[in-house]
Design a protein around this motif. Structure first.
Motif, short mmCIF file in Angstrom:
data_model
loop_
_atom_site.label_atom_id
_atom_site.label_comp_id
_atom_site.label_asym_id
_atom_site.label_seq_id
_atom_site.Cartn_x
_atom_site.Cartn_y
_atom_site.Cartn_z
N GLY A 148 -51.71 14.71 89.95
CA GLY A 148 -51.44 14.98 91.25
C GLY A 148 -51.10 15.07 91.95
O GLY A 148 -51.27 17.28 92.96
N LEU A 149 -49.73 16.30 90.91
CA LEU A 149 -48.97 17.14 91.52
C LEU A 149 -49.77 18.72 90.92
O LEU A 149 -49.12 19.61 92.06
CB LEU A 149 -47.27 17.09 90.80
N GLY A 150 -50.78 18.67 90.13
CA GLY A 150 -51.42 19.61 89.64
C GLY A 150 -52.41 19.77 90.95
O GLY A 150 -52.96 20.68 91.52
N GLY A 151 -53.04 19.37 91.40
CA GLY A 151 -53.68 18.83 92.56
C GLY A 151 -53.23 19.45 94.34
O GLY A 151 -53.87 20.11 94.74
N ALA A 152 -52.14 19.04 94.51
CA ALA A 152 -51.35 19.86 95.55
C ALA A 152 -51.05 21.16 95.19
O ALA A 152 -50.94 21.63 96.16
CB ALA A 152 -49.98 18.58 95.40
N VAL A 170 -55.45 12.88 95.58
CA VAL A 170 -55.30 11.58 95.64
C VAL A 170 -53.93 11.13 94.71
O VAL A 170 -54.33 11.28 93.74
CB VAL A 170 -55.92 9.76 96.25
N GLY A 171 -53.02 11.07 94.86
CA GLY A 171 -51.87 11.10 93.94
C GLY A 171 -51.29 9.57 93.61
O GLY A 171 -52.00 8.81 93.55
N ILE A 172 -50.80 9.57 92.56
CA ILE A 172 -50.23 8.66 92.13
C ILE A 172 -48.97 8.31 91.91
O ILE A 172 -48.09 9.62 91.54
CB ILE A 172 -50.92 7.95 91.15
N ASP A 173 -48.25 7.22 91.77
CA ASP A 173 -46.55 7.31 91.81
C ASP A 173 -45.67 7.79 93.30
O ASP A 173 -46.63 8.78 94.32
CB ASP A 173 -45.80 7.92 90.71
#
Length: 347
Positions: free
Chosen positions: A254-258, A273-276
């Motif tokens: 998710g952080l890489g996607g952001a 859509v991230g997780i945690d």
């Protein structure tokens, strides 16, 4: 664990009360949480100081985990350490040199057994690899608790139900995308992790049910590295610009996607859509580079996992399967969640 073979119950609070332990332990799983005023140590009359003054030997307890630090495992470690402190246990948290490396995790479990562990909380990413050491642990009277997935050998297990997590991620994506077309990339830690493969399969099942027109463009891995995640998303997007969203089954995905969204100015056209719920993930939701995140309750896994081990060891009442749960967070949910969970968002 094969999907559908085990029944998960969200009853860890009930088991703790039945074993005269706290039901106030249900704290969220990532960065920064606060415990309720009445701790399990107060309810049971057990603490490190009491154990020392009574001359009792401390139980030696090991957590053979999947990773050192990070948005998820860092909070699992914190929950585990907090519970060990309350119970007066000698706690040790062991992590593989490479995140999710099966052989490292088996070796760490061997280390725990060699060092006289009374209790081992063990992560099972590839269950067959750890079967021998788990059987030997049981033969030696060690209490085994499975973490994050199930196996028949541990007495009980706790973690996010992979099917429920996959369903939650699919529902979050559909809510985030509205009536837009969906061509999605899924990203997990490692494509060989059985638990995450179950999560992705459940995601695809629910997505097909709710949005039959949706397309899963590719399934890939990031090895719990945000830079790797960003590079792989960029490559997939360059190869197929119709990909307009990605879902994460690893915090760093998710952080890489952001980071990909921020770098390319795609806040209005590419949905992550991230997780945690680590602070850095929640900040991404706030700044729009991530539309939402599905928070797993990792602090609960470490904290409640320790108390689950106590219930098993003491012959108390407990559920064999315990789903630590998830909560989906959009931008309007962040402030209330942070306040409720006592999360330090930093600078």
């Amino acid at each position: 664990m094969k999907r559908g073979n085990k029944v998960y119950r969200k009853q860890i609070g009930t088991l703790l009360l039945a074993a005269t332990m706290t039901a106030a332990a249900m704290l969220t799983g990532c960065q920064g949480t606060t415990k309720a005023d009445t701790t399990a140590a107060e309810q049971t009359g057990t603490s490190a100081a009491q154990a020392e003054s009574s001359g009792e030997d401390k139980l030696v307890v090991y957590f053979s985990s999947g990773m050192a630090g990070g948005a998820a495992w860092g909070q699992a470690e914190k929950g585990f350490n907090d519970a060990c402190a309350e119970l007066g246990w000698e706690g040790h948290y062991l992590a593989p040199q490479t995140p999710g490396n099966t052989q490292d995790m088996v070796n760490n479990t061997e280390t725990a057994l060699t060092n006289g562990a009374d209790i081992i909380l063990i992560v099972l990413t590839q269950e067959d690899a750890a079967e021998d050491v788990m059987n030997r642990a049981v033969e030696q009277g060690v209490t085994l608790i499975g973490i994050a997935t199930d196996n028949d050998i541990p007495a009980a297990y706790i973690g996010t139900d992979p099917v429920n997590l996959g369903y939650s991620v699919a529902e979050a994506l559909i809510q985030a995308m509205g009536d837009k077309p969906i061509k999605v990339l899924t990203m997990q830690s490692n494509l060989t992790m059985e638990q995450q493969n179950d999560q992705v399969a459940a995601f695809e099942e629910k997505l097909k049910e709710l949005r039959p027109d949706a397309i899963v463009a590719d399934k890939t891995e990031c090895m719990s590295n945000a830079a790797t995640a960003q590079d792989k998303i960029s490559a997939s997007y360059l190869a197929d610009p119709d990909i307009n969203c990605m879902v994460s089954f690893d915090s760093y995905a998710g952080l890489g996607g952001a980071a990909f969204v921020q770098e390319n100015g795609l806040q209005d056209s590419f949905c992550v859509v991230g997780i945690d719920d680590a602070p850095e993930i929640l900040r991404c939701v706030q700044d729009g580079s991530m539309v939402c995140t599905v928070a797993q309750h990792w602090y609960n896994v470490g904290y409640d996992g320790a108390y689950l081990a106590k219930a098993v060891r003491d012959g108390g009442q407990y559920e064999r399967g315990n789903d630590s749960g998830t909560t989906t967070l959009f931008i309007d949910d962040i402030d209330g969640w942070v306040k409720e969970r006592g999360i330090d968002m930093g600078e």
